[in-house]
Design a protein around this motif. Structure first.
Motif, PDB file in Angstrom:
ATOM      1  N   GLU A   1     -10.522  -9.151   4.423  1.00  0.00           N
ATOM      2  CA  GLU A   1     -10.296  -9.070   5.867  1.00  0.00           C
ATOM      3  C   GLU A   1      -9.374  -7.912   6.235  1.00  0.00           C
ATOM      4  OE1 GLU A   1      -6.691 -12.437   6.071  1.00  0.00           O
ATOM      5  OE2 GLU A   1      -8.665 -12.834   6.971  1.00  0.00           O
ATOM      6  N   ASN A   2      -8.481  -7.529   5.333  1.00  0.00           N
ATOM      7  CA  ASN A   2      -7.578  -6.417   5.621  1.00  0.00           C
ATOM      8  C   ASN A   2      -8.293  -5.070   5.520  1.00  0.00           C
ATOM      9  OD1 ASN A   2      -5.182  -7.922   6.129  1.00  0.00           O
ATOM     10  ND2 ASN A   2      -4.934  -8.246   3.934  1.00  0.00           N
ATOM     11  N   THR A   3      -9.116  -4.888   4.484  1.00  0.00           N
ATOM     12  CA  THR A   3      -9.835  -3.618   4.381  1.00  0.00           C
ATOM     13  C   THR A   3     -10.817  -3.463   5.529  1.00  0.00           C
ATOM     14  OG1 THR A   3     -11.611  -4.474   2.948  1.00  0.00           O
ATOM     15  CG2 THR A   3      -9.620  -3.659   1.865  1.00  0.00           C
ATOM     16  N   LYS A   4     -11.396  -4.568   5.997  1.00  0.00           N
ATOM     17  CA  LYS A   4     -12.402  -4.465   7.060  1.00  0.00           C
ATOM     18  C   LYS A   4     -11.798  -4.108   8.414  1.00  0.00           C
ATOM     19  CE  LYS A   4     -16.189  -7.049   5.059  1.00  0.00           C
ATOM     20  NZ  LYS A   4     -17.204  -8.096   5.245  1.00  0.00           N
ATOM     21  N   LYS A   5     -10.486  -4.224   8.538  1.00  0.00           N
ATOM     22  CA  LYS A   5      -9.842  -3.787   9.777  1.00  0.00           C
ATOM     23  C   LYS A   5      -9.887  -2.265   9.924  1.00  0.00           C
ATOM     24  CE  LYS A   5      -6.595  -7.682   9.910  1.00  0.00           C
ATOM     25  NZ  LYS A   5      -5.156  -8.071   9.762  1.00  0.00           N
ATOM     26  N   VAL A   6      -9.946  -1.572   8.782  1.00  0.00           N
ATOM     27  CA  VAL A   6      -9.944  -0.103   8.815  1.00  0.00           C
ATOM     28  C   VAL A   6     -11.225   0.497   8.241  1.00  0.00           C
ATOM     29  CG1 VAL A   6      -7.435   0.089   8.749  1.00  0.00           C
ATOM     30  CG2 VAL A   6      -8.709  -0.030   6.590  1.00  0.00           C
ATOM     31  N   TYR A   7     -12.052  -0.360   7.615  1.00  0.00           N
ATOM     32  CA  TYR A   7     -13.248   0.128   6.925  1.00  0.00           C
ATOM     33  C   TYR A   7     -14.260  -1.023   6.918  1.00  0.00           C
ATOM     34  CZ  TYR A   7     -15.973   2.093   2.998  1.00  0.00           C
ATOM     35  OH  TYR A   7     -16.972   2.585   2.186  1.00  0.00           O
TER      36      TYR A   7
ATOM     37  N   PRO B   1     -11.858   4.898   0.377  1.00  0.00           N
ATOM     38  CA  PRO B   1     -13.272   5.257   0.565  1.00  0.00           C
ATOM     39  C   PRO B   1     -13.486   6.632   1.202  1.00  0.00           C
ATOM     40  CG  PRO B   1     -12.558   3.893   2.380  1.00  0.00           C
ATOM     41  CD  PRO B   1     -11.368   4.041   1.481  1.00  0.00           C
ATOM     42  N   ILE B   2     -12.392   7.412   1.309  1.00  0.00           N
ATOM     43  CA  ILE B   2     -12.524   8.797   1.759  1.00  0.00           C
ATOM     44  C   ILE B   2     -11.748   9.682   0.796  1.00  0.00           C
ATOM     45  CG2 ILE B   2     -12.849   8.255   4.206  1.00  0.00           C
ATOM     46  CD1 ILE B   2      -9.841   9.127   4.552  1.00  0.00           C
ATOM     47  N   ILE B   3     -12.028  10.969   0.862  1.00  0.00           N
ATOM     48  CA  ILE B   3     -11.293  11.968   0.097  1.00  0.00           C
ATOM     49  C   ILE B   3     -10.683  12.954   1.079  1.00  0.00           C
ATOM     50  CG2 ILE B   3     -11.570  13.928  -1.470  1.00  0.00           C
ATOM     51  CD1 ILE B   3     -13.714  12.197  -2.892  1.00  0.00           C
ATOM     52  N   GLY B   4      -9.414  13.272   0.876  1.00  0.00           N
ATOM     53  CA  GLY B   4      -8.742  14.160   1.803  1.00  0.00           C
ATOM     54  C   GLY B   4      -8.436  13.476   3.120  1.00  0.00           C
ATOM     55  N   ALA B   5      -8.267  14.295   4.135  1.00  0.00           N
ATOM     56  CA  ALA B   5      -7.858  13.787   5.440  1.00  0.00           C
ATOM     57  C   ALA B   5      -9.034  13.699   6.401  1.00  0.00           C
ATOM     58  CB  ALA B   5      -6.786  14.687   6.040  1.00  0.00           C
ATOM     59  N   LEU B   6      -8.932  12.761   7.338  1.00  0.00           N
ATOM     60  CA  LEU B   6      -9.848  12.678   8.468  1.00  0.00           C
ATOM     61  C   LEU B   6      -9.286  13.490   9.637  1.00  0.00           C
ATOM     62  CD1 LEU B   6     -10.454   8.818   8.441  1.00  0.00           C
ATOM     63  CD2 LEU B   6     -12.079  10.556   7.672  1.00  0.00           C
ATOM     64  N   LYS B   7     -10.173  14.032  10.427  1.00  0.00           N
ATOM     65  CA  LYS B   7      -9.730  14.715  11.634  1.00  0.00           C
ATOM     66  C   LYS B   7      -9.029  13.707  12.543  1.00  0.00           C
ATOM     67  CE  LYS B   7     -11.436  17.871  15.198  1.00  0.00           C
ATOM     68  NZ  LYS B   7     -12.656  18.540  15.732  1.00  0.00           N
ATOM     69  N   ASN B   8      -7.793  14.006  12.928  1.00  0.00           N
ATOM     70  CA  ASN B   8      -6.959  13.102  13.725  1.00  0.00           C
ATOM     71  C   ASN B   8      -6.739  11.763  13.032  1.00  0.00           C
ATOM     72  OD1 ASN B   8      -6.769  15.017  15.839  1.00  0.00           O
ATOM     73  ND2 ASN B   8      -8.725  14.311  16.667  1.00  0.00           N
TER      74      ASN B   8
ATOM     75  N   GLY C   1     -20.439   2.787  14.279  1.00  0.00           N
ATOM     76  CA  GLY C   1     -20.947   1.635  15.017  1.00  0.00           C
ATOM     77  C   GLY C   1     -20.316   1.453  16.370  1.00  0.00           C
ATOM     78  N   GLY C   2     -19.909   2.572  16.984  1.00  0.00           N
ATOM     79  CA  GLY C   2     -19.307   2.491  18.312  1.00  0.00           C
ATOM     80  C   GLY C   2     -17.829   2.158  18.315  1.00  0.00           C
ATOM     81  N   ASN C   3     -17.221   2.015  17.147  1.00  0.00           N
ATOM     82  CA  ASN C   3     -15.798   1.698  17.038  1.00  0.00           C
ATOM     83  C   ASN C   3     -15.047   2.832  16.349  1.00  0.00           C
ATOM     84  OD1 ASN C   3     -15.974  -1.026  18.117  1.00  0.00           O
ATOM     85  ND2 ASN C   3     -17.000  -1.558  16.208  1.00  0.00           N
ATOM     86  N   THR C   4     -13.751   2.902  16.611  1.00  0.00           N
ATOM     87  CA  THR C   4     -12.892   3.902  15.997  1.00  0.00           C
ATOM     88  C   THR C   4     -11.946   3.226  15.019  1.00  0.00           C
ATOM     89  OG1 THR C   4     -12.987   5.340  17.948  1.00  0.00           O
ATOM     90  CG2 THR C   4     -11.162   5.693  16.411  1.00  0.00           C
TER      91      THR C   4
ATOM     92  N   PRO D   1      -5.603   6.580   6.216  1.00  0.00           N
ATOM     93  CA  PRO D   1      -4.720   7.643   5.741  1.00  0.00           C
ATOM     94  C   PRO D   1      -5.468   8.591   4.810  1.00  0.00           C
ATOM     95  CG  PRO D   1      -4.345   5.663   4.479  1.00  0.00           C
ATOM     96  CD  PRO D   1      -5.328   5.298   5.564  1.00  0.00           C
ATOM     97  N   ARG D   2      -4.859   9.710   4.533  1.00  0.00           N
ATOM     98  CA  ARG D   2      -5.418  10.686   3.612  1.00  0.00           C
ATOM     99  C   ARG D   2      -5.760  10.024   2.272  1.00  0.00           C
ATOM    100  NH1 ARG D   2      -2.256  16.319   2.042  1.00  0.00           N
ATOM    101  NH2 ARG D   2      -4.098  17.544   1.447  1.00  0.00           N
ATOM    102  N   HIS D   3      -6.950  10.269   1.783  1.00  0.00           N
ATOM    103  CA  HIS D   3      -7.459   9.744   0.513  1.00  0.00           C
ATOM    104  C   HIS D   3      -7.750   8.238   0.537  1.00  0.00           C
ATOM    105  CE1 HIS D   3      -6.975  13.613  -1.226  1.00  0.00           C
ATOM    106  NE2 HIS D   3      -5.689  13.538  -1.472  1.00  0.00           N
ATOM    107  N   GLY D   4      -7.692   7.599   1.700  1.00  0.00           N
ATOM    108  CA  GLY D   4      -8.088   6.208   1.775  1.00  0.00           C
ATOM    109  C   GLY D   4      -7.019   5.234   1.325  1.00  0.00           C
TER     110      GLY D   4
END
Length: 288
Positions: free
Chosen positions: A98-104, A50-57, A63-66, A70-73
């Protein structure tokens, strides 16, 4: 391996990542998709979601959570459900669990619909929001097209021809993030000759590409393809170091900028899809 076929073409796919693996002309015997040599890059055409490229750090907040991604989701590493619509159409589907919702932390349905035509292939991204809150996502393609070297033709005999650009302004990449620094590539008659050195500093990333068609052509054999795309605000062109392929990457989304605050809702290019709504984009390749 899953296959689509008509009188002119054969295409193969894997349910792992819903990835296009080959696209071969029965007329000339050419497979136009990179064969994923692991010493260079062991992918053919991964899905970016659900992302393209890399996230910062490698992380974002929502929603208040971190959360970390990985790069490109994660879609390119997931097993998709497969529905064979016909001999020339496939639908791959990935759903939140349940696994995807741990990170997204979103409900989603991601569909990849492939349709074989007389002279090419259409790839459609179909995103649905089955939840009752907004879905935030990016999605894009990363197809790698083979540029095989022969006794007659080298990598520099391949050209990219843009239908609406006289020059190319791209954003440089710093530590996998988009910097504020740009550079410009001049074009001759809207044409860029490929060299391996073009990609030694990573991908060429465009935010202002005017073209909606790029032709990849071998000037010796005259074989190649037309790559059509609409509705993608970002575009990437890339190859692994000294590898004989080129990726043409239409994106709805982009890597984080170097100064991004890491809030997902503030991420450049992020798409917000309301509850119970659908969204789609597609690209198409025509072979010659």
């Amino acid at each position: 391996m899953i296959q689509l076929e008509n009188e002119q073409l054969t295409a193969t796919f894997s349910a792992h990542g819903a990835e296009l693996q080959s696209l071969t002309s029965k007329t000339n015997g050419i497979n136009y998709i990179w064969d994923a040599k692991p010493e260079f890059w062991a992918k053919h055409s991964p899905i970016l979601f659900p992302i393209i490229g890399a996230l910062k750090n490698n992380a974002y907040t929502y929603g208040g959570n971190t959360y970390e991604l990985p790069r490109h989701g994660f879609a390119r590493d997931q097993e998709f459900e497969v529905e064979q619509i016909s001999s020339t159409e496939l639908l791959f589907t990935l759903r939140a669990d349940e696994n995807t919702k741990k990170v997204y932390p979103f409900d989603f349905v991601l569909g990849l619909r492939y349709t074989l035509s007389v002279d090419g292939l259409r790839s459609a991204y179909e995103v649905s929001n089955p939840g009752d809150t907004d879905l935030l996502f990016s999605v894009g393609g990363h197809p790698a097209f083979a540029t095989p070297i022969s006794a007659d033709a080298g990598y520099t005999d391949y050209q990219l021809i843009f239908n609406a650009d006289e020059e190319l302004t791209f954003f440089e990449i710093a530590d996998n993030l988009i910097s504020d620094k740009t550079d410009t590539l001049p074009l001759k008659n809207k044409t860029l000759s490929l060299t391996h050195e073009l990609f030694y500093n990573d991908a060429l990333v465009f935010k202002t590409l005017n073209s909606d068609k790029i032709t990849l052509k071998n000037t010796v054999t005259q074989h190649g393809l037309d790559f059509h795309f609409e509705g993608f605000p970002y575009f990437g062109i890339w190859a692994a170091k000294d590898a004989n392929f080129v990726c043409l990457e239409p994106w709805c989304g982009i890597a984080d900028g170097v100064a991004h605050n890491q809030r997902l809702e503030d991420k450049e290019g992020i798409i917000t899809l309301a509850a119970q709504q659908q969204w789609s984009r597609s690209w198409e390749v025509k072979l010659f």
